[in-house]
Write a protein that holds these residues in place. Structure first.
Motif, mmCIF file in Angstrom:
data_model
loop_
_atom_site.group_PDB
_atom_site.id
_atom_site.type_symbol
_atom_site.label_atom_id
_atom_site.label_comp_id
_atom_site.label_asym_id
_atom_site.label_seq_id
_atom_site.Cartn_x
_atom_site.Cartn_y
_atom_site.Cartn_z
ATOM 1 N N SER A 1 61.203 85.563 69.732
ATOM 2 C CA SER A 1 61.312 84.148 69.391
ATOM 3 C C SER A 1 62.756 83.717 69.559
ATOM 4 N N THR A 2 62.932 82.427 69.827
ATOM 5 C CA THR A 2 64.255 81.863 70.024
ATOM 6 C C THR A 2 64.596 80.969 68.842
ATOM 7 N N THR A 3 65.739 81.194 68.250
ATOM 8 C CA THR A 3 66.148 80.425 67.088
ATOM 9 C C THR A 3 66.723 79.089 67.526
ATOM 10 N N GLU A 4 67.011 78.244 66.567
ATOM 11 C CA GLU A 4 67.497 76.906 66.884
ATOM 12 C C GLU A 4 68.815 76.925 67.635
ATOM 13 N N ASP A 5 69.662 77.917 67.383
ATOM 14 C CA ASP A 5 70.956 77.965 68.063
ATOM 15 C C ASP A 5 70.865 78.554 69.468
ATOM 16 N N GLY A 6 69.649 78.889 69.914
ATOM 17 C CA GLY A 6 69.458 79.354 71.281
ATOM 18 C C GLY A 6 69.422 80.857 71.444
ATOM 19 N N SER A 7 69.681 81.604 70.389
ATOM 20 C CA SER A 7 69.633 83.065 70.496
ATOM 21 C C SER A 7 68.190 83.565 70.394
ATOM 22 N N THR A 8 67.906 84.646 71.114
ATOM 23 C CA THR A 8 66.561 85.215 71.143
ATOM 24 C C THR A 8 66.526 86.495 70.323
ATOM 25 N N LYS A 9 65.522 86.602 69.465
ATOM 26 C CA LYS A 9 65.347 87.787 68.638
ATOM 27 C C LYS A 9 63.962 88.367 68.896
ATOM 28 N N CYS A 10 63.912 89.680 69.084
ATOM 29 C CA CYS A 10 62.652 90.362 69.351
ATOM 30 C C CYS A 10 62.377 91.389 68.255
ATOM 31 N N ALA A 11 61.112 91.629 68.020
ATOM 32 C CA ALA A 11 60.692 92.625 67.033
ATOM 33 C C ALA A 11 59.530 93.418 67.612
ATOM 34 N N SER A 12 59.554 94.712 67.402
ATOM 35 C CA SER A 12 58.471 95.581 67.827
ATOM 36 C C SER A 12 57.715 96.057 66.588
ATOM 37 N N SER A 13 56.445 95.708 66.520
ATOM 38 C CA SER A 13 55.616 96.030 65.353
ATOM 39 C C SER A 13 54.582 97.079 65.744
ATOM 40 N N ARG A 14 54.318 97.987 64.849
ATOM 41 C CA ARG A 14 53.316 99.029 65.072
ATOM 42 C C ARG A 14 52.029 98.623 64.372
ATOM 43 N N LEU A 15 50.970 98.408 65.152
ATOM 44 C CA LEU A 15 49.698 97.970 64.579
ATOM 45 C C LEU A 15 48.590 98.946 64.943
ATOM 46 N N PHE B 1 53.967 90.527 62.875
ATOM 47 C CA PHE B 1 54.920 90.728 63.968
ATOM 48 C C PHE B 1 56.363 90.721 63.488
ATOM 49 N N GLY B 2 56.580 91.171 62.268
ATOM 50 C CA GLY B 2 57.926 91.194 61.715
ATOM 51 C C GLY B 2 58.682 92.480 61.938
ATOM 52 N N GLY B 3 58.093 93.419 62.703
ATOM 53 C CA GLY B 3 58.781 94.666 62.996
ATOM 54 C C GLY B 3 58.342 95.837 62.141
ATOM 55 N N GLY B 4 57.329 95.653 61.300
ATOM 56 C CA GLY B 4 56.864 96.743 60.452
ATOM 57 C C GLY B 4 55.619 97.416 61.009
ATOM 58 N N GLU B 5 54.880 98.051 60.111
ATOM 59 C CA GLU B 5 53.638 98.706 60.476
ATOM 60 C C GLU B 5 52.504 98.107 59.654
ATOM 61 N N ILE B 6 51.359 97.905 60.294
ATOM 62 C CA ILE B 6 50.213 97.354 59.584
ATOM 63 C C ILE B 6 48.930 97.961 60.137
ATOM 64 N N ASP B 7 48.030 98.336 59.231
ATOM 65 C CA ASP B 7 46.759 98.956 59.585
ATOM 66 C C ASP B 7 45.652 97.925 59.412
#
Length: 385
Positions: A361-375, A292-298
């Motif tokens: 996911s939300t980091t310790e400082d409260g910011s939210t980061k999203c990633a779109s992964s192609r599976l 779920f890191g934003g890449g592609e995986i088969d």
């Protein structure tokens, strides 16, 4: 993902170390013991330092002397030296070093730093030993808070296959699979309650209060209501992660970085804060970021669990594209996929799914980061597209 885990009444926990009422809060960067008084003493915790290492740390953090001997023109003036007390508590050996670090301005208008070893006052010694005892208890509590696979309920019993046989049924055993944490707010709440309770038990069984979702206050430290001086303990020289695990299976486990902070509105409270550790979290043998890191995986030829396939099927997003036409025998090695799947009523035939899964996911400082992964994965026809 940052989760405020609990607020634990710590009255009595540190009384064996300190005889005054205190407020505990702990950030990844610094820990401060605050007293009534004017003197400001800085400490830098070290995991394993000898006197030479400790002196180097003290010199590296010498006070800044901005005096300019030529401030009154071409005639040199005298600059007053500036001194600072620096303490170095050592986790491994329990040694405590103290230096008087002085920054002078020499005749060439250059700063010159010297560090003299000095004995601790009785008050400083008591506080530093209290800190070292607290650190030991903290490490022990984090260790005891981890949850083994045998403690999980229901017992982990995942179907591992290169196909998706058994997927789509939302088997209850998947409640113990790492994807459960990502699947719903209810699961997140239940999992953090597990860890909250374990952490509470580790701190001498003090009762944990209900969770909150408010952002943690800034700053960090332990505030004492009496004494002399101020001791601020920095962790900038400590390279470690405090990690609690849910599950001890090498291939399937959740890992969380544990941080502590204070609620400034309440006395004698410690607030636990969990941040998902993506490097140590494993899902069917994959690191979190690999899936779920934003890449592609088969995953079409990979041994995966029904729980992972269920999660991908339920959480994947439609990209609006029409399925490609295709055929095949319906076997795993030659699956049906695309438009042919819609006319296939044999539940044992397989279809290929190629979709996007978005995780945040939300980091310790409260910011939210999203990633779109192609599976890409194989599932039963009718569930894959």
């Amino acid at each position: 993902m940052v989760l405020v885990l609990s607020e634990v009444n710590i009255k009595g926990i540190f009384m064996k170390y300190i005889s005054v009422i205190l407020t505990l809060f702990f950030s990844p960067l610094s820990l401060a013991f605050l007293f009534d008084g004017k003197q400001d003493v800085q400490a830098y915790a070290c995991e394993d330092c000898n006197e030479i290492n400790a002196r180097n740390i003290a010199v590296a953090n010498a006070p800044v002397n901005n005096c300019d001997i030529f401030r009154n023109g071409s005639i040199a003036s005298y600059c007053e030296p500036i001194s600072k007390e620096i303490l170095i508590p050592v986790h491994k050996t329990k040694d405590i070093y103290k230096f008087i670090v002085t920054t002078k301005i020499d005749s060439q208008n250059r700063p010159f730093v010297s560090a003299r070893a000095f004995p601790l006052t009785s008050n400083q010694s008591a506080i530093m030993h209290s800190y070292l005892d607290f650190n030991d208890d903290l490490i022990n509590a984090i260790s005891e808070a981890s949850i083994s696979s045998s403690e999980l309920f229901p017992k982990p019993d995942f179907i591992m296959s290169k196909s998706a046989q058994g997927a789509g049924n939302n088997d209850s055993s998947c409640d113990s699979h790492p994807t459960a944490f990502l699947s719903s707010p209810e699961s997140k709440r239940a999992i953090r309650k597990e860890i909250r309770d374990k952490l509470s038990d580790s701190f001498n069984g003090d009762t944990a209060l209900e969770l909150t979702h408010e952002k943690l206050v800034n700053g960090g430290g332990i505030s004492l209501g009496q004494g002399q001086g101020v001791i601020n303990i920095s962790f900038s020289y400590i390279n470690r992660n405090l990690i609690v695990f849910r599950g001890d299976d090498f291939d399937n486990r959740l890992a969380f970085n544990v941080h502590l902070a204070s609620d400034s509105m309440r006395d004698n409270q410690v607030v636990f804060n969990l941040e998902l550790n993506k490097g140590w979290t494993k899902i069917d043998g994959f690191k979190y970021g690999e899936l779920f890191g934003g890449g592609e995986i088969d995953l079409t030829g990979v041994l995966v669990s029904n729980c992972l396939i269920d999660f991908l099927t339920n959480e994947s997003e439609s990209d609006g594209q029409q399925p490609t036409t295709g055929g095949g025998s319906g076997s795993l090695s030659d699956p049906f996929y695309g438009l042919d799947a819609f006319n296939n009523n044999n539940s044992m035939n397989f279809c290929q799914s190629d979709k996007t899964v978005k995780t945040c996911s939300t980091t310790e400082d409260g910011s939210t980061k999203c990633a779109s992964s192609r599976l890409t994965w194989i599932n039963k026809c009718g569930l894959a597209n």
